[in-house]
Structures are given as C-alpha cells and as structure tokens.
Design an enzyme around this catalytic site. Structure first.
Site, mmCIF file in Angstrom:
data_model
loop_
_atom_site.group_PDB
_atom_site.id
_atom_site.type_symbol
_atom_site.label_atom_id
_atom_site.label_comp_id
_atom_site.label_asym_id
_atom_site.label_seq_id
_atom_site.Cartn_x
_atom_site.Cartn_y
_atom_site.Cartn_z
ATOM 1 C CG ASP A 165 -10.133 13.255 36.918
ATOM 2 O OD1 ASP A 165 -9.735 12.104 37.115
ATOM 3 O OD2 ASP A 165 -9.759 13.948 35.942
ATOM 4 C CG ASN A 173 -9.712 8.092 29.578
ATOM 5 O OD1 ASN A 173 -10.320 9.150 29.556
ATOM 6 N ND2 ASN A 173 -8.387 8.054 29.584
ATOM 7 C CB CYS A 291 -0.937 4.803 32.994
ATOM 8 S SG CYS A 291 -0.436 3.813 34.380
ATOM 9 C CB CYS A 442 8.215 10.901 22.246
ATOM 10 S SG CYS A 442 7.577 12.273 23.212
#
Ligand code: ZN
Length: 486
Positions: A165, A173, A291, A442
């Site tokens: 990662d 998170n 997500c 956005c």
C-alpha cells in the site's frame, strides 16, 4: 500437442502449467507424462494402472477421458487439458502449498496451544496448519478489505505476509479501516499493518511494500508468493494484479465493495476464469466512483474481507469448495447473498487460447483504464483550488456547476454553485452561458472531467474548466475564504 496442466495438479509436473510433447494420441501423452514426470504417475493412475476417476482429459472441447478414445490421432497443434474434477473425489493433495514446504515446517508448544482450535478440526489438523505456516501470501491494499484480510490471515497463522500500500492513514479511513487507529493518522498504512501483525504474532514474517503498483514493479512484488489477495480500490491495480498473477501462475482472491454491495471471487485458479475473462474492460473513467467517492457502510468490508480470508485459507489448506468459477455477490442492505457462475473466456487476451498479453510491461494500463488523455480528445483544462479561490474572491464572472448527487451536497454545500447532476447535463445545457467560463466541480475532480466530456459530446461550445482534485482539495482553502461549509 500442447498440454495444459490444471493448477491443482501442477506440483506433480514440476509446477509447469504448459507442456509440449511430440505425442499424437492421449495414450502416447500419458506414457510420455509418466516417463518425464514420474511423480505424476501416482496422482494420475491408481494401483491397477487405470486413470483415477477425478481426472478428466479434454482435447479442445472434446472429452477424451474414456479409454476408447486414447488411440485417436490428434492434430499436432491440439490443446489438451488435464483437469481434476471439482465435484466428488477431490484429490487429498489439493493445497496450493507444495508438500516439501509443508514438511519443512514444525511447531513449538506455544504454537500448538495458539492454533489448537484449528488443529482440532479434522480437515485442518496438523497438516493443514503446517500448510498455513508455510504459506506466503501477498495482500494488495491495507484499506478496509485489507484490514479484515490482514488480521484474519495473521491470526490464522500464515507464515509470511506481504502488505502492499502506498497511502498514509487519513481521518476518513478510520470509519472502516479497522487496523488503523487515531494515533496512526498520517503514518503509512503499511506501518499500522505491521504493528497489528506484530501484536497478533511476532513469529510471522512481515514484509511491507510502501509503494504504488505499476507495470514496472508488480511482477517483482508478487512473484514467488502462493496467493495474492486483491483488496485494492481501483481498476488499474486490479488489472495489474490479475495480469501479473496469471503470468506468474498465482491465484487471486478478489474482493470489492461499493456502498452496500460487495463481490468476492477467485481468479486464475483450477482452470477458472481470470478477472479479464469476467470483466474484459473497466467502465469509463469517472462512471463508477470508488469507495472514496461513493462511500461504503462500515462493516461491509469486514464481511467481504472475512470471506476473502476464508477462501484464501481454504486454498492454502486444500479443503472445501471454493469460488473459482463463481462470483459471490453480497447485498448488505437487503441481506441477499447470490452465487453466480462465471466462465473462462476462450478469447481472453490474457488466459485464453491465443493470449496477446504476454507481459505486463507491454500493456498500457493508464490508457486502458482511461487514466490518460485520449490524443484525439481535447484536453480538459482545470483550475487548482488556489486559482479558483482567487477568482471567486476577485468576483470574476463565471458559472460554477456542482455535478454531485443531492446527498453529497447535503454534507458540503459549495457556495454560489448551480446544481446539475451529471445525468442531466446534456439536456440542461441551455442553463449554461456559453459566453462565460463554466467551472465543473465534484468530490475528487474525476466526475467533473466526465461532465465536461459529456457536454462536449452533446455539442456545448462554451469554455469549460475542471476543479483539480475536486471539493476535497478545496476544503482547507475555502474555509478561510467563505466559511460556508456544513
Ligand atoms: Zn482470462
């Protein structure tokens, strides 16, 4: 003829997936296999020399298992497949962990106590637990899905865990990424992953890759692992992982979540499909939010990630029925679980009969996933948050269009913006002034690019700009200028 060895049988063929032989009949092939790979004899044939009942032999589409077909002469380019039956009589040795590695593992008294509840399960036992300890698993993504997968695989006793990662922990998170805590804010996610694994079991070999997956590094990162668990959140990473895993011959336990729904599958295993067979191309950039953009209910990644961890353990131990060739969909809002069949695509450019993708380096993932500006497309120009804030302060004439959905605006209103959701833009373009600059905003600056391209296609000619990084990037600046948030 060309012979494809199904993954479960490969350990008897020196791990080869494909073999070439001059044999022209199935009988000739079986004799050749027995000579070249003496180990394969005991798995393919019983003590009377008959083919074991769990093995099927195909030439192309035709089932050649029956002995009366073994003398049929096959064309030189015939594709022959050795396939162990999935239902019934699965071979005892169905684990992805080779026996030599299992046998090299031992347990001390503490470990026997720690894993006691596995050891007492008949199908796991000492043998299965040794396979778990011998296993080397790469987990891509230490986010929400990764949190569940990392904790359960560490607790179950997987001997080597690599976590990949590149991100740092942020406050948002913490709603679902349960391996990270408030004191981990701004630390690399792999650092809190390491802490949690250390706290569970210090004997685990933990490897951290604080890096972004790219075509240049993916093969080095996953090669040599028994299994990759895909816990990523973007299409580029998913295709990269899939492609590299197919090329390296590693199964992938796939998991994905969005809002209230999730998916789990196993790709590239037991002659099942790969991710490309099921999803040959990603949706256009910006159409399906991640997500981070679309949100997800907190325990959903725990459900999906736990199923991924369970599937991973089953492949390692070699028990049960698994999700290769199946896609499990979970709707957590209406609590519906569906098990769908997914099939290998013979025309798959990666794992099909005539693969065109032979190396990840030769494939342009950015272009494929729409991350690169198309050459024929006019590039979308944009403002940085600072530039837009300055124009707002100066009172420059312009129209700001917020293309987010109503519930997103309820969290954070953008001052002085007119509101047109992306789906209504084309038919409501007359609300825009083509003589004036129009700035599209956005959440993260992806859907606004899609908005501009949508209007261009619909024939709108006025000057259009995108807010780079979206409202997320604008937050801190706007506080000082407007204080108009929530
Ligand atoms: Zn495929």
């Amino acid at each position: 003829m060309n012979v494809y060895i199904s993954a479960t049988l490969r350990s008897f063929f020196e791990k080869n997936a494909r073999l070439d032989t001059a044999a022209v009949t199935i009988k000739g092939l079986l004799e050749w296999l027995r000579d070249e790979y003496p180990d394969s004899g005991k798995i393919l044939f019983d003590e009377n020399g008959s083919l074991r009942s769990f093995v099927r032999i195909y030439a192309g589409e035709e089932d050649m298992t029956s002995q009366d077909k073994w003398d049929v002469e096959l064309p030189g380019n015939a594709e022959v497949l050795l396939l162990p039956a999935i239902a019934g009589g699965a071979p005892e040795n169905d684990s992805i962990i080779p026996d030599e590695r299992r046998k090299a593992v031992s347990f001390d008294d503490k470990e026997i106590e720690r894993f006691g509840r596995h050891l007492m399960l008949k199908d796991i036992g000492v043998k299965g637990q040794k396979r778990i300890k011998a296993a080397r698993v790469a987990i891509a993504g230490a986010g929400a899905l990764g949190s569940a997968v990392i904790q359960y695989l560490a607790a179950a006793g997987v001997g080597t865990i690599k976590v990949i990662d590149f991100d740092d922990v942020s406050l948002e998170n913490l709603q679902s990424q349960v391996i990270h805590t408030t004191r981990d804010l701004n630390r690399p996610k792999v650092a809190s992953a390491k802490d949690i694994v250390r706290n569970i079991n210090r004997n685990i070999v933990f490897e951290a890759e604080n890096t972004k997956l790219e075509a240049e590094n993916i093969v080095d990162i996953i090669d040599g692992y028994d299994l990759v668990v895909d816990c990523t959140d973007n299409y580029k990473a998913r295709y990269l992982i899939n492609d590299a895993a197919v090329l390296c011959g590693i199964p992938v336990v796939f998991g994905a979540i969005y809002q209230y729904e999730g998916q789990v599958s196993i790709f590239n295993y037991n002659n099942g499909p790969c991710f490309r067979c099921v999803f040959p191309a990603p949706p256009p950039q910006g159409l399906v939010p991640t997500c981070a953009e679309g949100g997800a209910i907190s325990p959903l990644p725990g459900i999906i990630g736990s199923i991924q961890a369970n599937e991973a353990l089953k492949l390692i131990i070699g028990i049960g029925e698994h999700l290769a060739g199946k896609l499990l969909t979970v709707d957590s809002l209406y609590l519906r679980f569906k098990l769908l069949d997914v099939k290998k695509d013979k025309a798959c450019p990666l794992c099909g009969a005539n693969p065109q993708i032979r190396g990840v380096q030769d494939f342009d993932y950015d272009d494929f996933c729409g991350l690169k500006q198309q050459e024929e497309e006019i590039p979308v120009e944009g403002f940085t948050p600072e530039e837009l804030a300055e124009r707002i302060e100066k009172g420059d004439p312009m129209t700001i269009v917020d293309v987010r959905e109503p519930h997103e605006r309820a969290i954070q209103r953008f001052p002085n913006a007119i509101v047109i959701p992306i789906g209504q833009l084309a038919r409501r373009q007359n609300e825009l002034d083509p003589e004036q600059d129009t700035i599209f905003i956005c959440k993260q600056g992806m859907r606004s690019i899609l908005a501009i391209n949508t209007l261009r296609e619909a024939g709108y000619k006025g000057p259009m700009y995108n807010l780079k990084g979206g409202i997320d990037a604008m937050k801190d600046i706007m506080f000082s200028h407007e204080g108009a948030w929530l």
